[in-house]
Every structure is written in structure tokens, then in C-alpha cells.
Design a protein around this motif. Structure first.
Motif, PDB file in Angstrom:
ATOM      1  N   LEU B  59      42.059  42.359  37.838  1.00 37.72           N
ATOM      2  CA  LEU B  59      41.583  41.121  38.467  1.00 37.72           C
ATOM      3  C   LEU B  59      40.490  40.436  37.662  1.00 37.72           C
ATOM      4  N   GLY B  60      39.960  41.123  36.647  1.00 36.00           N
ATOM      5  CA  GLY B  60      38.905  40.505  35.850  1.00 36.00           C
ATOM      6  C   GLY B  60      37.537  40.645  36.481  1.00 36.00           C
ATOM      7  N   VAL B  61      37.448  41.409  37.562  1.00 36.15           N
ATOM      8  CA  VAL B  61      36.155  41.645  38.175  1.00 36.15           C
ATOM      9  C   VAL B  61      35.315  42.564  37.285  1.00 36.15           C
ATOM     10  N   ARG B  78      41.085  33.249  33.109  1.00 34.20           N
ATOM     11  CA  ARG B  78      40.672  33.015  34.500  1.00 34.20           C
ATOM     12  C   ARG B  78      41.686  32.154  35.270  1.00 34.20           C
ATOM     13  N   ARG B  82      43.310  33.440  38.607  1.00 36.56           N
ATOM     14  CA  ARG B  82      43.054  32.743  39.861  1.00 36.56           C
ATOM     15  C   ARG B  82      44.305  32.722  40.727  1.00 36.56           C
ATOM     16  N   ARG B  83      45.459  32.922  40.108  1.00 34.56           N
ATOM     17  CA  ARG B  83      46.696  32.889  40.878  1.00 34.56           C
ATOM     18  C   ARG B  83      47.127  34.287  41.316  1.00 34.56           C
ATOM     19  N   HIS B 110      40.846  29.469  45.164  1.00 33.76           N
ATOM     20  CA  HIS B 110      41.923  29.848  44.254  1.00 33.76           C
ATOM     21  C   HIS B 110      42.673  28.647  43.705  1.00 33.76           C
TER      22      HIS B 110
END
Lengths: 432, 323
Positions: B59-61, B78, B82-83, B110
Motif C-alpha cells: 500500500l505504500g504506507v 501514488r 490511490r486506486r 481516493h
């Protein structure tokens, strides 16, 4: 792709994202009972504050005065006339006879005097003692008039009577000396010199110090409550873990910017509402002079308010993100509370112009309070507020950068309380 | 055509050589697997094995220390992420916000426009049977309903990939079925679905693919059937009926032998008895053991009624690999 259900997802601009986040902050605030309550309370406070002086100011004392003797009769009659005259707004300041000015009396108080005639030989003292009258005047000769009071003689009665008796005695003496009525008139009520200010200070009917205090107090309350609410909103997202969802979709900085923007809008909105209500109240109460005075001063106040608020807002967000639960907020925000309270008291103690005030008006934390104050007090060169504004702006930018980095480093760290140093270090390690 | 950057349902998610450590603790070590479109992939591992960290990296967190995460062969940015639809392990929604408002907000975050976000919110609440609770605050809902809102939050922007951390935990069996059906519907629509779970029977029932992770390393990955059959054949179940005459002659066997059969079979090199239930015996074969020799030995003992390679359940494989 039948599954897409016609949903179009655009590449989102930072501004859109910030606006969406800010809009939520605003919506939540508008629904927040505590926020509504505190706003209503502040409005009530303002209304009461404008209404009370009005009520007090309009209250003319009604006083009963017992009279015994011919000279007493004349003196009280004139005193009654003077008391009535002083209630008319136009009379203010201009109609004080020069004799009174010489006596150092200044403006006469307005009062409604009611005369109670007392037969010669009756016990005037009893009337006073029983409280039937507020004072009694006794005497057949102006030179030997006596004023009786129970515990004290009301100021209005004493002053008006003193003025009246003086005027009568001057007139009597002048007449005895063979002056005409016109000459007597000229002697007792000579025209006062007109005053003309070449460099008027921007003052109105409100003392500038009071105005400064009011603004400082509003700033202080606003930064404290909204700062706390930013911190709370951050820790709420952290505690409920929704921040993970948000951070997956938005860069942390946008999230922070949205929070700060939303709360700044609400803080400024609240201030404008409260000050606006106060001004409206003042102008309704016939004190229009305050309106112009505050409006002239408010430009710098608002500018410094916004700069100062944004400067601290990011740090409040950091204070929130260092906590992992709402219960931790007290300890993580202590530093911020000190950062708001200390400058507030420093500003109050430096309310009188001087080197301390000049110095503090350039220090970023006290500048938002003291520089506009100096503008109002008129102790400032034209360029000074611009320099101070630049100092605050630069500090704000620094703090926004610092706050964003600390926020990034700590907002995903949900397990325990963080120290700022840890947040600084871990900022490089997140994907945000 | 849709925005090329944004990725489409139908792209597979690939992790290659992903590593991450916290301090000096290596949490993920060279993790690599694929989540295919149209399939449900179960992500299994003990507590602390690295499931949540992996999902956060997708998720890129969190950022990986090394390795790549790609969707359809493209590095994730990103706008692509976002999707994604995400359900964090510890549920994350605003407790004191109306559920329709927070779904609209999350849709907006989102990247949906306001109108789309509202429409999708209404649709989802309707599908999930929550339409009449739309104006309620989240914390007034039952736990099961809150979980449904959480699903809606992951679905509101019509994601191209679904990542769900323990979506079934805390659900009653009926809610589990409903949740399973929702996820299956998304997978059938061509969305890759990755979810973690401790409930291995559930994963077995729902999943097309599995990824098993242990101490930060992927120990098995692929279609559930393949993972299971890779490990079959090393365990066999035998049912051997002794011949009547044999029974009598077997009687004077030495005392202490468990039964005649077990002792008999263990004479074959590389064979160990796992368990015995009456006439049924389950044996494990070492890698070099000869199953034909085992069969011959069994036939000497009696009539072989059953000689079956056992396909292990995921639960069994899991217990074995994480032991």
C-alpha cells in the motif's frame, strides 16, 4: 471492464486533496457540540461586554435632596439644572464653566435631583438618617451652606452643589460690584478655547491598551483551543488507525496541510464572528467610534493572527502525532501550551511601550501579539510591521517543514508514545 | 481508454525480493509472490511472520529497504496506489462520523469526484444492507456492521486491487459467508484479492491461491491445489485386512509390539508410522523410501484394501512448515 461502474478517478491535484481534507475538518467542527458551545459562549460574552457598559453608562442616578432655607433652595435649584444639563450628550465636555475648570472639577455628572422642601425648624437630620432623602442642604446664606449625609453624601450631589454654589456666589459678588448681567454671564461662563490636534493619535472611545488586550486574549484562546483540536484530530485518526487508509491514498504532507487549513479557516471565522458581533453591538449601542477604531487596527491583527496561527498549527499536529492515544495528549502537548501561554503573559507584561516591547515585537512567538499592538499604540515606524511579519512568516515556513517531517515520522507509529527525536529519525523510513 | 498510469483491473500484483527491517530486526527477507487477477489469494503466517508489514509495503504506507512491488509490470506510484482498496488489520474509521459521510470522504480522498463518491456510497450501503443506517455514527453500529462499513470503505473507489488484513476476524459464521461472497464477487470481476487470515479452514475453502510466510520468508506460494499436491505422496494411508490364517499365526508375536501391522511396516527402510486407528495406518515416507516396497510388505501381511497418498490440508502444511 464492466466492473468499473462508470467511476472515473482523476489524477488528484494537491489542492483538491488539501481541500477535501480541510472540508472534513470544517464539517466535523461545525457538528462538534463543544465547538458550537464555546462559540456561543464567546458570543454571549461579547454581547454582555458591550451591553453592560451601555446599561451602566445610561443609568442616571435619581436622588432626593431635602432643602431647608432660601440659599439652600437656590443652590439646589441650580444644581438640579446642571445635573439635567450634564445628561445631554452635546453638553459633554464643552459646557463646563471655566470656574469649575479652575476648581479642577472637570465634567459634571448627570443626575436627576428631586427637591423635598422642609419647613424651617423641622428635624432635617431625621429625614437623612431614616433614608427618606439621600442628602439634605441647609442654610439661608450661600457662604454657610451645610450638606448633610447619613454615611456619605452622594458624589453627584456634592459635585453639583459645589458647582452651583460657586456659580451663585460669583454672580452675587459680581452683581454687588456693579457688573451688568451680560458681564456676569461672561465672567461665570466664558467661552473655552477650542482644541485642535495636529497629529492625532489613532485612538477612539476605547483605550488602545484595552483593544490590544482584547485581541491578545482572543489570539491566545483561539490558538489554544484550535491547537488542541488539531492535536486531537490527529491522534483520533492515529488511534482509530484510519490514518493508514489516508496515508495509502495521500502524501502525509497534504493531509497535514488540509488539517491546518481547515482549522485556520475555522479559527479565523470564529474570531471574525466574535469581533463582528462585538462591533455590531457597539455600533447599535451608539458607540460607532469603536467600529472605525477596531477596523483600522484589525488589518494587522488579522494578518499576524493567521501567520502566528499557521506557525503553531503544524507543531500542534506534531504534538498530536507523538501521542498514540487521546490520553497521552496532555503530556505531548505540554510544550505547546507553554509555547502559547508564556508569550501571552510576556505580551501582557510588555503592554507599555519601551525597549522590551520593541524587542518582543520582533520575536516570532510574541510578535503576533505585540507588533499589531504597537501599531495601535502608534509607537511604530511604517516599515516595522512588515519586517516582523516577514520574521513570523519565515518561522512559520520553518515550522511547517519541521512539523511535516515529524508528523510523517510519527503518524504511523501507533504502538506507543514517541519522542520528537525518534519521529525525526523515522521520517526517512516511511514510504510517505 | 482509461488513464494508462492508473492501472486496470486485470493486472497482476508482483512482489520481488522485498526486504525490510525495523532496527536490527529483519522482518521481511527477500519476499516474492504474485497476486493474480480474478483470484483470491490467501496470505497465511503466524503472528509476527510479516503479513501486515508486507501489506503495508504494497500500500505504500511503509517503504521496503530493498525489492520491487509492481502492478502489471509497472512500478507503483501514488496515483496507482490511490486506486487500491485496503482494509487495515486494526480497523480504521472515524468512530463519531456518520457512515455515509465517511465513505464519501474516503471516496474523495481516493480521487473520486463528489457526485461519484456519493453515488458509490449509496450503492454500497444498499448492497451491504446498511442503507437505513447511513446517517448513524459508526460507533453506534454492531461490530459486524462496522466491519461491513469497513469493507465498503475499501470498495468505495472501485479499486483495481484489494488488500485486506484479517477481514474475517471477529465475524460470526453468517457474516463470514457474506464477506466471502463479497470478496469473491470482486475477484470474479477481475480484481486481484489478497487477504490474510488465521482461519486456515476458511482460507482453504475460499482461496484459489495461497502464500505462506514464516519468519519473513515465503515458504510456499502458488495455487492452493499445487501447494497441497507438491506435498502429497509422502504420506500414505493403508488399510490392510489380515488373512484369517495369518491372524492365528500372528498371535504369538513378541510382547510390546504395537500391533502386528505397524511393526511389520516399519521394517521397510524410510517408513515411519504416523498414527494407527484399528486396521488403518498412516505412514510417512522419507524422501528415499520406496512406496512399492511398502506395498509389497503390506501385501505379505494381509489383503491391502486401501493404499492412498494423502493430500495434506493447508492447516497441516502450515503447521508443518512453521514448526
Amino acid at each position: 471492464m464492466s466492473t468499473r461502474a462508470g467511476v472515473e478517478v482523476d489524477a488528484m491535484s494537491p489542492w483538491t486533496a488539501v481541500r477535501v481534507v480541510a472540508a472534513r475538518e470544517i464539517m466535523v467542527k461545525l457538528r462538534d457540540k463543544a465547538f458550537i458551545g464555546s462559540t456561543v459562549f464567546m458570543l454571549l460574552l461579547v454581547v454582555v461586554a458591550t451591553a453592560i457598559p451601555l446599561l451602566l453608562g445610561n443609568q442616571t442616578p435619581s436622588l432626593r435632596v431635602a432643602v431647608q432655607g432660601s440659599a439652600a433652595h437656590d443652590a439646589v435649584e441650580l444644581a438640579t439644572a446642571l445635573g439635567r444639563e450634564a445628561q445631554e450628550p452635546s453638553a459633554e465636555g464643552t459646557d463646563v464653566s471655566s470656574v469649575l475648570s479652575l476648581l479642577g472639577v472637570g465634567t459634571l455628572p448627570g443626575a436627576d435631583l428631586t427637591t423635598v422642601e422642609v419647613e424651617p425648624g423641622s428635624d432635617v437630620g431625621r429625614l437623612v438618617r431614616d433614608g427618606d432623602v439621600d442628602a439634605a442642604v441647609v442654610g439661608d446664606d450661600l457662604a454657610t451652606l451645610r450638606v448633610l449625609g447619613a454615611e456619605s453624601v452622594p458624589d453627584e450631589v456634592a459635585l453639583l452643589l459645589r458647582a452651583a454654589s460657586t456659580e451663585l456666589q460669583v454672580a452675587q459678588t459680581a452683581e454687588r460690584g456693579g457688573l451688568t448681567t451680560a458681564e456676569v454671564q461672561a465672567l461665570t461662563s466664558p467661552p473655552a478655547p477650542t482644541t485642535e490636534l495636529l497629529e492625532p493619535r489613532p485612538t477612539g472611545s476605547m483605550p488602545p491598551e484595552l483593544l490590544v488586550l482584547a485581541f491578545a486574549f482572543l489570539f491566545y484562546i483561539s490558538v489554544l483551543t484550535f491547537g488542541m483540536s488539531i492535536a486531537q484530530s490527529v491522534v483520533e485518526e492515529k488511534q482509530s488507525r484510519i490514518v493508514e487508509l489516508l496515508v495509502a491514498a495521500l502524501p502525509v504532507r497534504w493531509l497535514l496541510a488540509g488539517k491546518v487549513l481547515g482549522n485556520t479557516v475555522m479559527a479565523v471565522g470564529q474570531i471574525v464572528l466574535v469581533v463582528g458581533t462585538g462591533l455590531l453591538g457597539a455600533s447599535l449601542a451608539g458607540q460607532g467610534a469603536i467600529l472605525g477604531q477596531v477596523l483600522r487596527a484589525s488589518g494587522w491583527f488579522v494578518l499576524f493572527f493567521v501567520l502566528g496561527f499557521v506557525m503553531l498549527a503544524c507543531l500542534w499536529a506534531v504534538a498530536g502525532s507523538l501521542a498514540s492515544r487521546v490520553e497521552d495528549l496532555q503530556s505531548t502537548t505540554v510544550f505547546m501550551q507553554v509555547l502559547v501561554i508564556a508569550p501571552f503573559f510576556a505580551a501582557i507584561f510588555a503592554i507599555d511601550p519601551g525597549p522590551t516591547q520593541t524587542l518582543l515585537s520582533y520575536i516570532p512567538f510574541t510578535a503576533p501579539l505585540l507588533m499589531p499592538a504597537r501599531v495601535v499604540l502608534g509607537t511604530v515606524e511604517v516599515w516595522e510591521p512588515y519586517v516582523a511579519a516577514a520574521v513570523v512568516l519565515v518561522t512559520a515556513l520553518l515550522f511547517v517543514g519541521l512539523g511535516a517531517r515529524l508528523y510523517e515520522g510519527s503518524v504511523l507509529h501507533t504502538s506507543n508514545r514517541l519522542k520528537a527525536v525518534q519521529a525525526w529519525r523515522s521520517a526517512r523510513r516511511t514510504g510517505a | 481508454m482509461r488513464d494508462e498510469q492508473a492501472g486496470d483491473a486485470g493486472d497482476e500484483l508482483t512482489l520481488t525480493g522485498v526486504s525490510r527491517s525495523f532496527g536490527d530486526r529483519l522482518v521481511l527477507d527477500d519476499v516474492g509472490f504474485t497476486v493474480r487477477p480474478g483470484r483470491m489469494t490467501g496470505f497465511i503466517g503466524a503472528n509476527g511472520a510479516g503479513k501486515t508489514t508486507t501489506m503495508r509495503i504494497v500500500l505504500g504506507v511503509l517503504a521496503p529497504d530493498a525489492g520491487r512491488v509492481e502492478l502489471g509490470g509497472r512500478e507503483l506510484t501514488r496515483p496507482v496506489r490511490r486506486r487500491f482498496g485496503y482494509m487495515p488489520e486494526e480497523r480504521g474509521l472515524y468512530p463519531k462520523m456518520r457512515i455515509d459521510e465517511q465513505l464519501v470522504y474516503l471516496g474523495r480522498v481516493h480521487g473520486l469526484g463528489l457526485r461519484d463518491a456519493r453515488r458509490r456510497t449509496d450503492e454500497l450501503l444498499d448492497q451491504l444492507g446498511l442503507a437505513d443506517r447511513a446517517h448513524d455514527q459508526l460507533h453506534t453500529l454492531s461490530l459486524g456492521n462496522q466491519q461491513r462499513v469497513q469493507v465498503a470503505a475499501a470498495l468505495v473507489h472501485d479499486p483495481v486491487l484489494l488488500v485486506l488484513d484479517e477481514p474475517f476476524s471477529g465475524l460470526d459464521p453468517i457474516a463470514v459467508d457474506a464477506m466471502g461472497a463479497h470478496l469473491r464477487a470482486r475477484a470474479d470481476a477481475g480484481v486481484p484479492v489478497l487477504f490474510s487470515s488465521h482461519q486456515l479452514e476458511l482460507v482453504e475453502r475460499l482461496c484459489d491461491d495461497v502464500v505462506i510466510i514464516d519468519h519473513g520468508r515465503v515458504v510456499a506460494a502458488g495455487s492452493a491445489d499445487a501447494v497441497r499436491t507438491q506435498r502429497k505422496g509422502r504420506r500414505l494411508r493403508l488399510l490392510v485386512e489380515p488373512e484369517p490364517g495369518e491372524m492365528a499365526s500372528a498371535a504369538p508375536l513378541a510382547e510390546g509390539a504395537p500391533t502386528g501391522l505397524s511393526a511389520f511396516l516399519e521394517q521397510v527402510p524410510g517408513v515411519s508410522v504416523h498414527s494407527q486407528d484399528g486396521l488403518r495406518v498412516v505412514v510417512d515416507l522419507a524422501d528415499d523410501a520406496d512406496d512399492q516396497a511398502l506395498l509389497a510388505t503390506a501385501q505379505q501381511h494381509g489383503v491391502v484394501r486401501e493404499f492412498t497418498p494423502l493430500v495434506p490440508t493447508l492447516a497441516e502444511i502450515f503447521r508443518e512448515v512453521v514448526r
